[in-house]
Design a protein around this motif. Structure first.
Motif, PDB file in Angstrom:
ATOM      1  N   LYS A 140       1.008  -1.203   0.087  1.00  0.00           N
ATOM      2  CA  LYS A 140      -0.088  -0.007   0.146  1.00  0.00           C
ATOM      3  C   LYS A 140       1.029   1.505  -0.049  1.00  0.00           C
ATOM      4  N   ILE A 141       0.760   2.050  -0.956  1.00  0.00           N
ATOM      5  CA  ILE A 141       1.455   3.283  -1.192  1.00  0.00           C
ATOM      6  C   ILE A 141       1.377   4.166  -0.120  1.00  0.00           C
ATOM      7  N   SER A 142       0.210   4.438   0.440  1.00  0.00           N
ATOM      8  CA  SER A 142      -0.002   5.468   1.577  1.00  0.00           C
ATOM      9  C   SER A 142       0.828   5.329   2.595  1.00  0.00           C
ATOM     10  N   GLU A 143       1.111   4.018   3.010  1.00  0.00           N
ATOM     11  CA  GLU A 143       1.985   3.851   4.219  1.00  0.00           C
ATOM     12  C   GLU A 143       3.374   4.327   3.950  1.00  0.00           C
ATOM     13  N   PHE A 144       3.920   4.034   2.872  1.00  0.00           N
ATOM     14  CA  PHE A 144       5.169   4.797   2.709  1.00  0.00           C
ATOM     15  C   PHE A 144       5.274   6.055   2.620  1.00  0.00           C
ATOM     16  N   LYS A 145       4.125   6.882   2.450  1.00  0.00           N
ATOM     17  CA  LYS A 145       3.767   8.392   2.349  1.00  0.00           C
ATOM     18  C   LYS A 145       3.763   8.899   3.712  1.00  0.00           C
ATOM     19  N   LYS A 146       3.371   7.899   4.568  1.00  0.00           N
ATOM     20  CA  LYS A 146       3.201   8.282   5.994  1.00  0.00           C
ATOM     21  C   LYS A 146       4.455   8.482   6.862  1.00  0.00           C
TER      22      LYS A 146
ATOM     23  N   THR B 130      16.488  -9.169 -11.412  1.00  0.00           N
ATOM     24  CA  THR B 130      15.987 -10.120 -10.970  1.00  0.00           C
ATOM     25  C   THR B 130      14.167  -9.956 -10.512  1.00  0.00           C
ATOM     26  N   HIS B 131      14.015  -8.482 -10.227  1.00  0.00           N
ATOM     27  CA  HIS B 131      12.725  -8.127 -10.129  1.00  0.00           C
ATOM     28  C   HIS B 131      12.100  -6.954 -10.672  1.00  0.00           C
ATOM     29  N   ARG B 132      10.760  -6.718 -10.567  1.00  0.00           N
ATOM     30  CA  ARG B 132      10.241  -5.506 -11.238  1.00  0.00           C
ATOM     31  C   ARG B 132       9.336  -4.948 -10.187  1.00  0.00           C
ATOM     32  N   LEU B 133       9.288  -3.722  -9.767  1.00  0.00           N
ATOM     33  CA  LEU B 133       8.525  -2.830  -8.982  1.00  0.00           C
ATOM     34  C   LEU B 133       7.353  -2.195  -9.858  1.00  0.00           C
ATOM     35  N   THR B 134       6.236  -2.265  -9.671  1.00  0.00           N
ATOM     36  CA  THR B 134       5.244  -1.620 -10.598  1.00  0.00           C
ATOM     37  C   THR B 134       4.277  -0.832  -9.933  1.00  0.00           C
ATOM     38  N   LYS B 135       4.044   0.362 -10.140  1.00  0.00           N
ATOM     39  CA  LYS B 135       2.956   1.243  -9.506  1.00  0.00           C
ATOM     40  C   LYS B 135       1.372   0.799 -10.245  1.00  0.00           C
ATOM     41  N   HIS B 136       0.583   0.281  -9.542  1.00  0.00           N
ATOM     42  CA  HIS B 136      -0.821   0.123  -9.725  1.00  0.00           C
ATOM     43  C   HIS B 136      -1.807   0.694  -8.999  1.00  0.00           C
ATOM     44  N   ARG B 137      -2.432   1.701  -9.570  1.00  0.00           N
ATOM     45  CA  ARG B 137      -3.427   2.553  -8.607  1.00  0.00           C
ATOM     46  C   ARG B 137      -2.562   3.031  -7.441  1.00  0.00           C
TER      47      ARG B 137
ATOM     48  N   PHE C  49      -1.177   1.040  -5.172  1.00  0.00           N
ATOM     49  CA  PHE C  49      -0.352   0.013  -4.706  1.00  0.00           C
ATOM     50  C   PHE C  49       1.166  -0.110  -5.404  1.00  0.00           C
ATOM     51  N   LEU C  50       2.033  -0.446  -4.968  1.00  0.00           N
ATOM     52  CA  LEU C  50       3.274  -1.271  -5.721  1.00  0.00           C
ATOM     53  C   LEU C  50       3.217  -2.619  -5.579  1.00  0.00           C
ATOM     54  N   ILE C  51       3.482  -3.129  -6.690  1.00  0.00           N
ATOM     55  CA  ILE C  51       3.531  -4.790  -6.942  1.00  0.00           C
ATOM     56  C   ILE C  51       4.966  -5.138  -7.282  1.00  0.00           C
ATOM     57  N   LEU C  52       5.448  -5.947  -6.244  1.00  0.00           N
ATOM     58  CA  LEU C  52       6.944  -6.734  -6.810  1.00  0.00           C
ATOM     59  C   LEU C  52       6.685  -8.026  -7.373  1.00  0.00           C
ATOM     60  N   THR C  53       7.273  -8.286  -8.335  1.00  0.00           N
ATOM     61  CA  THR C  53       7.206  -9.536  -9.202  1.00  0.00           C
ATOM     62  C   THR C  53       8.591  -9.829  -9.650  1.00  0.00           C
ATOM     63  N   GLY C  54       8.591 -11.088  -9.651  1.00  0.00           N
ATOM     64  CA  GLY C  54       9.972 -11.778 -10.471  1.00  0.00           C
ATOM     65  C   GLY C  54      10.050 -11.217 -11.817  1.00  0.00           C
ATOM     66  N   ALA C  55      11.476 -10.829 -12.309  1.00  0.00           N
ATOM     67  CA  ALA C  55      11.587 -10.353 -13.572  1.00  0.00           C
ATOM     68  C   ALA C  55      10.890 -11.341 -14.614  1.00  0.00           C
ATOM     69  N   ASP C  56      11.074 -12.845 -14.229  1.00  0.00           N
ATOM     70  CA  ASP C  56      10.775 -13.873 -15.227  1.00  0.00           C
ATOM     71  C   ASP C  56       9.080 -13.949 -15.253  1.00  0.00           C
ATOM     72  N   GLN C  57       8.304 -13.296 -14.389  1.00  0.00           N
ATOM     73  CA  GLN C  57       7.135 -13.300 -14.561  1.00  0.00           C
ATOM     74  C   GLN C  57       6.470 -12.108 -15.398  1.00  0.00           C
TER      75      GLN C  57
END
Length: 438
Positions: free
Chosen positions: A250-256, A295-302, A304-312
């Motif tokens: 949840k992005i809001s928690e990092f902004k707090k 190895t990974h990707r961090l994506t902004k979605h609305r 949220f931040l979504i962490l996935t493996g690069a292979d995915q």
């Protein structure tokens, strides 16, 4: 030193007293003294030696020396030879890193196969200081300044409170022989440069450098405990979903918090990210923006931040074809079954029933592409698949894992979601065909 080692082991590492132990012995003074001290303490030990074949006859002489040492101590010895240069070239890594990987991989394998409980290495206080300085000069966070851990899994380093000078003094006093590694005098490697050129100056400035450094490490580790506690609290609030494919924050928690960048660094540093300003920028970026590591990707979605493996996130998958006689087809998103049926059935997310006469075989199964268009069943007109997925509020990972079935460049089914209206069963249909996703 024997008394100090015995007391330290009994007070802080008492689990070693009743364990089966591998002592890593290179032949150098540190590991040879460790083997002697463990033997005098009556620990249940065996020696393990790696011959990296980097110094010709000198490497072979080290191997012979360790075998003789094991015979002298009346303990078992294991020796492994490596083609370190070939490994380094194949894995595109430095000789030092190659030797480290080969060494520890073999130690772990040896311990597992022969039921040894722990692996002992002879890293000492000077090694700890050099590691600290290496991390410091290359740039690091708090973790890189905490020093070498005494216990890390089944690897134990009981010499970290002892200096190189005290180890060598003990060896000389007890007439213990050891091997000198000629590469240790070379200035080729950063560690050796620090050991021979920087650390002596620091010790000249402060003769009690190692004692002061130990106090610094204790303070840093205390601070790290506080940081870990705070980080865990933020992570507990921020993580809203976690499974084997992705983690959603949840992005809001990092902004707090007062310092978002610091928390993001600590939260994601182990996933290979390096562009931390870009990671911070994701907090206010538009949906779909992302930052990648190897190895990974961090994506902004609305929100949220979504962490996935690069292979995915790799959608460059080969097309799959289905002939008219195929009954099943395995795909990255599940198994598809194909069946002629006698009467119409209701469509669901995982099952579609269509008019087979409107199909041309072979059918093609593939990931959806930008520009794909279909006619969603039950809706008027055509729609871009990208717009449909957006309207369905799919996460980036769900979008990346969306596949379609097509015939003659026409989409039959956005698999697991919506069939195409052009292939629906009508009153005039007589050839019914069911496709199901398992």
């Amino acid at each position: 030193m024997q008394l100090a080692f015995n007391e330290y082991t009994k007070k802080h590492l008492d689990f070693l007293l009743k364990s089966r132990i591998i002592v890593a012995v290179s032949g150098g003074v540190d590991s040879v003294v460790l083997a002697h001290l463990c033997h005098q303490l009556n620990l249940d030990i065996a020696l393990a030696h790696c011959n990296f074949n980097l110094r010709g006859k000198e490497s072979d002489a080290d191997e012979d020396f360790v075998i003789e040492l094991a015979d002298q101590l009346n303990v078992e010895v294991f020796v492994q030879n490596f083609d370190t240069n070939a490994y380094a070239e194949k894995n595109k890594t430095s000789i030092q890193m190659a030797a480290r990987e080969l060494r520890y991989d073999w130690f772990y394998e040896l311990a597992e196969q022969l039921k040894f409980d722990y692996i002992l290495t002879a890293h000492h206080a000077d090694d700890n200081l050099e590691t600290f300085l290496i991390n410091f000069t290359r740039g690091t966070g708090l973790k890189g300044l905490k020093g070498i851990p005494v216990v890390n899994g089944n690897v134990v380093r009981p010499f970290l409170s002892f200096s190189r000078d005290s180890i060598e003094a003990f060896a000389r006093e007890n007439k213990i022989k050891w091997r000198e590694d000629s590469s240790n005098s070379s200035r080729k490697y950063l560690r050796n440069k620090l050991r021979h050129e920087v650390v002596p100056i620091l010790k000249e400035i402060n003769p009690q450098l190692l004692e002061s450094f130990q106090v610094t490490l204790e303070n840093l580790n205390d601070t790290a405990d506080i940081v870990e506690e705070s980080l865990n609290a933020v992570a507990k609030r921020a993580i809203v979903d976690i499974n084997e494919d992705y983690i959603t924050y949840k992005i809001s928690e990092f902004k707090k918090v007062n310092n978002s960048k610091a928390y993001l660094f600590e939260m994601f540093k182990d996933y290979g990210f390096t562009e931390w300003n870009d990671v911070v920028g994701l907090l206010d970026a538009e949906t779909g923006k992302y930052v990648s590591s190897n190895t990974h990707r961090l994506t902004k979605h609305r929100e949220f931040l979504i962490l996935t493996g690069a292979d995915q996130t790799n959608n460059d998958t080969k097309l799959l074809s289905v002939s008219e006689v195929d009954t099943t087809r395995e795909t990255p998103i599940g198994i598809l079954s194909f069946e002629d049926i006698q009467s119409n059935q209701d469509n669901t997310q995982s099952i579609i029933c269509i008019d087979k006469s409107k199909l041309s075989f072979p059918l093609i199964i593939r990931p959806w592409r930008k520009g794909d268009v279909f006619y969603p069943l039950g809706m008027k007109g055509k729609k871009k698949v990208s717009k449909y997925l957006k309207d369905e509020k799919l996460t980036p990972l769900q979008k990346q894992n969306t596949w379609v079935i097509e015939t003659e460049d026409k989409i039959v089914w956005v698999i697991g979601m919506r069939a195409d209206d052009r292939f629906k069963i009508t009153d005039t249909s007589s050839d019914f065909f069911k496709i199901e996703l398992h």
